[in-house]
Design a protein around this motif. Structure first.
Motif, PDB file in Angstrom:
ATOM      1  N   GLU A 172      -9.996  -0.766  14.577  1.00 45.25           N
ATOM      2  CA  GLU A 172      -9.686  -1.051  13.172  1.00 45.25           C
ATOM      3  C   GLU A 172      -8.913   0.259  12.418  1.00 45.25           C
ATOM      4  N   ASP A 221      -6.768  -4.982  12.660  1.00 45.69           N
ATOM      5  CA  ASP A 221      -7.076  -4.730  13.954  1.00 45.69           C
ATOM      6  C   ASP A 221      -5.770  -4.561  14.799  1.00 45.69           C
ATOM      7  N   VAL A 241       0.950  -1.343  -0.049  1.00 43.28           N
ATOM      8  CA  VAL A 241      -0.077   0.038   0.103  1.00 43.28           C
ATOM      9  C   VAL A 241       0.852   1.119   0.078  1.00 43.28           C
ATOM     10  N   THR A 243      -5.545   0.246  -0.291  1.00 45.25           N
ATOM     11  CA  THR A 243      -5.557   0.346   1.266  1.00 45.25           C
ATOM     12  C   THR A 243      -5.169  -1.312   1.913  1.00 45.25           C
ATOM     13  N   VAL A 244      -4.959  -0.963   3.226  1.00 41.96           N
ATOM     14  CA  VAL A 244      -5.016  -2.315   4.108  1.00 41.96           C
ATOM     15  C   VAL A 244      -5.472  -1.799   5.337  1.00 41.96           C
ATOM     16  N   THR A 245      -6.296  -2.904   6.154  1.00 43.28           N
ATOM     17  CA  THR A 245      -7.230  -2.616   7.181  1.00 43.28           C
ATOM     18  C   THR A 245      -6.756  -3.801   7.844  1.00 43.28           C
ATOM     19  N   THR A 259      -7.002   1.714   9.337  1.00 42.29           N
ATOM     20  CA  THR A 259      -6.857   1.561   7.856  1.00 42.29           C
ATOM     21  C   THR A 259      -5.804   2.526   7.293  1.00 42.29           C
ATOM     22  N   VAL A 260      -4.868   2.105   6.259  1.00 44.61           N
ATOM     23  CA  VAL A 260      -3.816   2.799   5.741  1.00 44.61           C
ATOM     24  C   VAL A 260      -4.166   2.742   4.454  1.00 44.61           C
ATOM     25  N   THR A 261      -4.137   4.154   3.793  1.00 37.78           N
ATOM     26  CA  THR A 261      -4.082   4.194   2.446  1.00 37.78           C
ATOM     27  C   THR A 261      -2.832   4.400   1.872  1.00 37.78           C
ATOM     28  N   VAL A 288      -4.007   7.419   7.732  1.00 35.86           N
ATOM     29  CA  VAL A 288      -4.252   6.531   8.523  1.00 35.86           C
ATOM     30  C   VAL A 288      -5.572   6.856   9.646  1.00 35.86           C
ATOM     31  N   THR A 289      -6.620   6.048   9.318  1.00 33.92           N
ATOM     32  CA  THR A 289      -7.723   5.985  10.047  1.00 33.92           C
ATOM     33  C   THR A 289      -7.816   5.038  11.300  1.00 33.92           C
ATOM     34  N   ASP A 298      -1.499  -1.740  -4.001  1.00 36.94           N
ATOM     35  CA  ASP A 298      -2.705  -1.853  -3.404  1.00 36.94           C
ATOM     36  C   ASP A 298      -3.325  -0.337  -2.725  1.00 36.94           C
TER      37      ASP A 298
END
Length: 87
Positions: A75, A70, A58, A66-68, A77-79, A84-85, A64
């Motif tokens: 949760e 835990d 990513v 995104t990658v999500t 998520t990195v774009t 980063v959320t 890719d």
């Protein structure tokens, strides 16, 4: 972006200011601290939550979007854009 030692780097803050790559682990950990009550003692090495190859696909290779994954019930998520959320 990846270094010779295998560390995955991210670039964030892509406005008109000069930016420097930062280790993805530091960026993700900071986002977790900002969004939760987690501390250093609560979080293991980020590589224990997400496969480095997936993260690199990513933020490094751009293969890719995104990658999500835990992290301690959160949760993350990195774009590919370096966002980063934490939910």
């Amino acid at each position: 972006m990846q270094s010779d030692n295998g560390t995955v780097y991210m670039i964030r803050g892509r406005d008109d200011e000069w930016v420097s790559p930062e280790p993805a682990e530091a960026v993700i950990t900071e986002a977790l601290f900002d969004a939760t009550d987690l501390t250093d003692e609560d979080i293991d090495y980020i590589g224990s939550y997400v496969d480095a190859a997936k993260l690199r696909a990513v933020v490094g290779d751009g293969d890719d979007d995104t990658v999500t994954f835990d992290v301690e019930g959160n949760e993350v998520t990195v774009t590919a854009g370096g966002d980063v959320t934490v939910a």
